[in-house]
Scaffold this motif. Structure first.
Motif, PDB file in Angstrom:
ATOM      1  N   LEU A  19       0.817  -1.210   0.000  1.00 22.02           N
ATOM      2  CA  LEU A  19       0.000   0.000   0.000  1.00 22.02           C
ATOM      3  C   LEU A  19       0.855   1.266   0.000  1.00 22.02           C
ATOM      4  O   LEU A  19       0.517   2.252  -0.651  1.00 22.02           O
ATOM      5  N   VAL A  20       1.966   1.252   0.715  1.00 21.60           N
ATOM      6  CA  VAL A  20       2.807   2.444   0.822  1.00 21.60           C
ATOM      7  C   VAL A  20       3.624   2.666  -0.454  1.00 21.60           C
ATOM      8  O   VAL A  20       3.663   3.771  -0.989  1.00 21.60           O
ATOM      9  N   PHE A  21       4.282   1.630  -0.957  1.00 19.59           N
ATOM     10  CA  PHE A  21       5.206   1.795  -2.078  1.00 19.59           C
ATOM     11  C   PHE A  21       4.587   1.501  -3.432  1.00 19.59           C
ATOM     12  O   PHE A  21       5.096   1.936  -4.450  1.00 19.59           O
ATOM     13  N   GLY A  22       3.525   0.725  -3.481  1.00 22.73           N
ATOM     14  CA  GLY A  22       2.891   0.393  -4.751  1.00 22.73           C
ATOM     15  C   GLY A  22       3.510  -0.834  -5.387  1.00 22.73           C
ATOM     16  O   GLY A  22       4.622  -1.240  -5.056  1.00 22.73           O
ATOM     17  N   PRO A  23       2.776  -1.445  -6.310  1.00 17.69           N
ATOM     18  CA  PRO A  23       3.249  -2.700  -6.915  1.00 17.69           C
ATOM     19  C   PRO A  23       4.452  -2.535  -7.838  1.00 17.69           C
ATOM     20  O   PRO A  23       5.184  -3.483  -8.079  1.00 17.69           O
ATOM     21  N   ARG A  24       4.681  -1.336  -8.360  1.00 15.14           N
ATOM     22  CA  ARG A  24       5.804  -1.142  -9.287  1.00 15.14           C
ATOM     23  C   ARG A  24       7.141  -1.048  -8.576  1.00 15.14           C
ATOM     24  O   ARG A  24       8.148  -1.530  -9.082  1.00 15.14           O
ATOM     25  N   ARG A  25       7.170  -0.414  -7.411  1.00 20.04           N
ATOM     26  CA  ARG A  25       8.446  -0.209  -6.712  1.00 20.04           C
ATOM     27  C   ARG A  25       8.772  -1.328  -5.738  1.00 20.04           C
ATOM     28  O   ARG A  25       9.903  -1.423  -5.263  1.00 20.04           O
ATOM     29  N   LEU A  26       7.821  -2.187  -5.410  1.00 20.46           N
ATOM     30  CA  LEU A  26       8.046  -3.235  -4.409  1.00 20.46           C
ATOM     31  C   LEU A  26       9.143  -4.226  -4.826  1.00 20.46           C
ATOM     32  O   LEU A  26      10.019  -4.534  -4.013  1.00 20.46           O
ATOM     33  N   PRO A  27       9.173  -4.733  -6.070  1.00 25.78           N
ATOM     34  CA  PRO A  27      10.275  -5.637  -6.454  1.00 25.78           C
ATOM     35  C   PRO A  27      11.642  -4.955  -6.399  1.00 25.78           C
ATOM     36  O   PRO A  27      12.632  -5.558  -5.989  1.00 25.78           O
ATOM     37  N   GLU A  28      11.691  -3.685  -6.799  1.00 29.88           N
ATOM     38  CA  GLU A  28      12.951  -2.935  -6.746  1.00 29.88           C
ATOM     39  C   GLU A  28      13.442  -2.796  -5.305  1.00 29.88           C
ATOM     40  O   GLU A  28      14.630  -2.957  -5.024  1.00 29.88           O
ATOM     41  N   LEU A  29      12.526  -2.519  -4.392  1.00 29.84           N
ATOM     42  CA  LEU A  29      12.899  -2.397  -2.983  1.00 29.84           C
ATOM     43  C   LEU A  29      13.356  -3.736  -2.416  1.00 29.84           C
ATOM     44  O   LEU A  29      14.298  -3.794  -1.630  1.00 29.84           O
ATOM     45  N   GLY A  30      12.703  -4.816  -2.830  1.00 35.16           N
ATOM     46  CA  GLY A  30      13.116  -6.150  -2.382  1.00 35.16           C
ATOM     47  C   GLY A  30      14.513  -6.504  -2.854  1.00 35.16           C
ATOM     48  O   GLY A  30      15.321  -7.046  -2.102  1.00 35.16           O
ATOM     49  N   ASN A  31      14.801  -6.175  -4.123  1.00 40.72           N
ATOM     50  CA  ASN A  31      16.145  -6.435  -4.655  1.00 40.72           C
ATOM     51  C   ASN A  31      17.196  -5.625  -3.909  1.00 40.72           C
ATOM     52  O   ASN A  31      18.267  -6.135  -3.577  1.00 40.72           O
ATOM     53  N   SER A  32      16.900  -4.367  -3.649  1.00 38.95           N
ATOM     54  CA  SER A  32      17.851  -3.513  -2.932  1.00 38.95           C
ATOM     55  C   SER A  32      18.082  -4.014  -1.514  1.00 38.95           C
ATOM     56  O   SER A  32      19.214  -4.029  -1.031  1.00 38.95           O
ATOM     57  N   LEU A  33      17.013  -4.436  -0.861  1.00 38.63           N
ATOM     58  CA  LEU A  33      17.140  -4.955   0.499  1.00 38.63           C
ATOM     59  C   LEU A  33      17.973  -6.238   0.517  1.00 38.63           C
ATOM     60  O   LEU A  33      18.868  -6.396   1.350  1.00 38.63           O
ATOM     61  N   GLY A  34      17.712  -7.133  -0.427  1.00 35.59           N
ATOM     62  CA  GLY A  34      18.486  -8.376  -0.506  1.00 35.59           C
ATOM     63  C   GLY A  34      19.947  -8.129  -0.789  1.00 35.59           C
ATOM     64  O   GLY A  34      20.836  -8.750  -0.200  1.00 35.59           O
ATOM     65  N   ARG A  35      20.230  -7.196  -1.707  1.00 33.24           N
ATOM     66  CA  ARG A  35      21.621  -6.867  -2.032  1.00 33.24           C
ATOM     67  C   ARG A  35      22.328  -6.260  -0.832  1.00 33.24           C
ATOM     68  O   ARG A  35      23.492  -6.558  -0.560  1.00 33.24           O
ATOM     69  N   GLY A  36      21.613  -5.413  -0.088  1.00 35.47           N
ATOM     70  CA  GLY A  36      22.206  -4.798   1.100  1.00 35.47           C
ATOM     71  C   GLY A  36      22.529  -5.818   2.177  1.00 35.47           C
ATOM     72  O   GLY A  36      23.595  -5.772   2.796  1.00 35.47           O
ATOM     73  N   ILE A  37      21.615  -6.757   2.398  1.00 36.69           N
ATOM     74  CA  ILE A  37      21.859  -7.810   3.393  1.00 36.69           C
ATOM     75  C   ILE A  37      23.032  -8.682   2.963  1.00 36.69           C
ATOM     76  O   ILE A  37      23.892  -9.045   3.771  1.00 36.69           O
ATOM     77  N   ARG A  38      23.091  -9.013   1.674  1.00 37.63           N
ATOM     78  CA  ARG A  38      24.185  -9.851   1.165  1.00 37.63           C
ATOM     79  C   ARG A  38      25.526  -9.137   1.312  1.00 37.63           C
ATOM     80  O   ARG A  38      26.515  -9.723   1.760  1.00 37.63           O
ATOM     81  N   ASP A  39      25.580  -7.846   0.951  1.00 35.60           N
ATOM     82  CA  ASP A  39      26.826  -7.086   1.084  1.00 35.60           C
ATOM     83  C   ASP A  39      27.231  -6.915   2.543  1.00 35.60           C
ATOM     84  O   ASP A  39      28.417  -6.942   2.872  1.00 35.60           O
ATOM     85  N   PHE A  40      26.248  -6.739   3.422  1.00 35.25           N
ATOM     86  CA  PHE A  40      26.546  -6.642   4.848  1.00 35.25           C
ATOM     87  C   PHE A  40      27.169  -7.937   5.358  1.00 35.25           C
ATOM     88  O   PHE A  40      28.152  -7.919   6.095  1.00 35.25           O
ATOM     89  N   GLY A  41      26.606  -9.066   4.936  1.00 32.04           N
ATOM     90  CA  GLY A  41      27.161 -10.362   5.339  1.00 32.04           C
ATOM     91  C   GLY A  41      28.579 -10.560   4.827  1.00 32.04           C
ATOM     92  O   GLY A  41      29.446 -11.067   5.538  1.00 32.04           O
ATOM     93  N   LYS A  42      28.824 -10.149   3.581  1.00 30.22           N
ATOM     94  CA  LYS A  42      30.181 -10.259   3.037  1.00 30.22           C
ATOM     95  C   LYS A  42      31.145  -9.369   3.793  1.00 30.22           C
ATOM     96  O   LYS A  42      32.298  -9.731   4.017  1.00 30.22           O
ATOM     97  N   GLY A  43      30.681  -8.173   4.181  1.00 36.39           N
ATOM     98  CA  GLY A  43      31.537  -7.256   4.933  1.00 36.39           C
ATOM     99  C   GLY A  43      31.882  -7.803   6.304  1.00 36.39           C
ATOM    100  O   GLY A  43      33.001  -7.652   6.783  1.00 36.39           O
ATOM    101  N   ILE A  44      30.930  -8.453   6.945  1.00 34.85           N
ATOM    102  CA  ILE A  44      31.174  -9.051   8.253  1.00 34.85           C
ATOM    103  C   ILE A  44      32.189 -10.192   8.145  1.00 34.85           C
ATOM    104  O   ILE A  44      33.074 -10.335   8.982  1.00 34.85           O
ATOM    105  N   LYS A  45      32.083 -10.984   7.074  1.00 32.08           N
ATOM    106  CA  LYS A  45      32.998 -12.112   6.880  1.00 32.08           C
ATOM    107  C   LYS A  45      34.364 -11.666   6.375  1.00 32.08           C
ATOM    108  O   LYS A  45      35.319 -12.427   6.405  1.00 32.08           O
ATOM    109  N   GLY A  46      34.457 -10.421   5.885  1.00 36.29           N
ATOM    110  CA  GLY A  46      35.731  -9.906   5.391  1.00 36.29           C
ATOM    111  C   GLY A  46      35.962 -10.196   3.926  1.00 36.29           C
ATOM    112  O   GLY A  46      37.064 -10.046   3.433  1.00 36.29           O
ATOM    113  N   GLU A  47      34.926 -10.591   3.193  1.00 34.67           N
ATOM    114  CA  GLU A  47      35.074 -10.860   1.769  1.00 34.67           C
ATOM    115  C   GLU A  47      35.085  -9.555   0.999  1.00 34.67           C
ATOM    116  O   GLU A  47      34.506  -8.568   1.398  1.00 34.67           O
TER     117      GLU A  47
END
Length: 74
Positions: A19-47
């Motif tokens: 309802l807040v972001f709309g159906p068009r921006r929701l997949p983009e936000l999901g991709n950005s969130l997933g990429r951020g979590i993945r990069d955070f995990g790599k940073g913690i591991k030192g990769e």
């Protein structure tokens, strides 16, 4: 408690996000969130993270002004 999140709570959060972001921006936000979590995990591991190569202009291209004037003295 955060550990007791069930499918009903996840559904409510997704409905509010839709309802807040709309159906068009929701997949983009999901991709950005997933990429951020993945990069955070790599940073913690030192990769190393992937970086794009930086393209540098040759010095001769920077020394010549486009308007044909004289380059200032240093």
């Amino acid at each position: 408690m955060i550990g007791n999140i069930g499918p009903l709570e996840i559904g409510i959060v997704l409905l509010i996000a839709l309802l807040v972001f709309g159906p068009r921006r929701l997949p983009e936000l999901g991709n950005s969130l997933g990429r951020g979590i993945r990069d955070f995990g790599k940073g913690i591991k030192g990769e190393e993270t992937e970086t794009a190569p930086v393209e540098i202009d040759p010095p001769s291209a920077r020394a010549r002004p486009r308007w044909g004037g004289v380059v200032g003295r240093e």
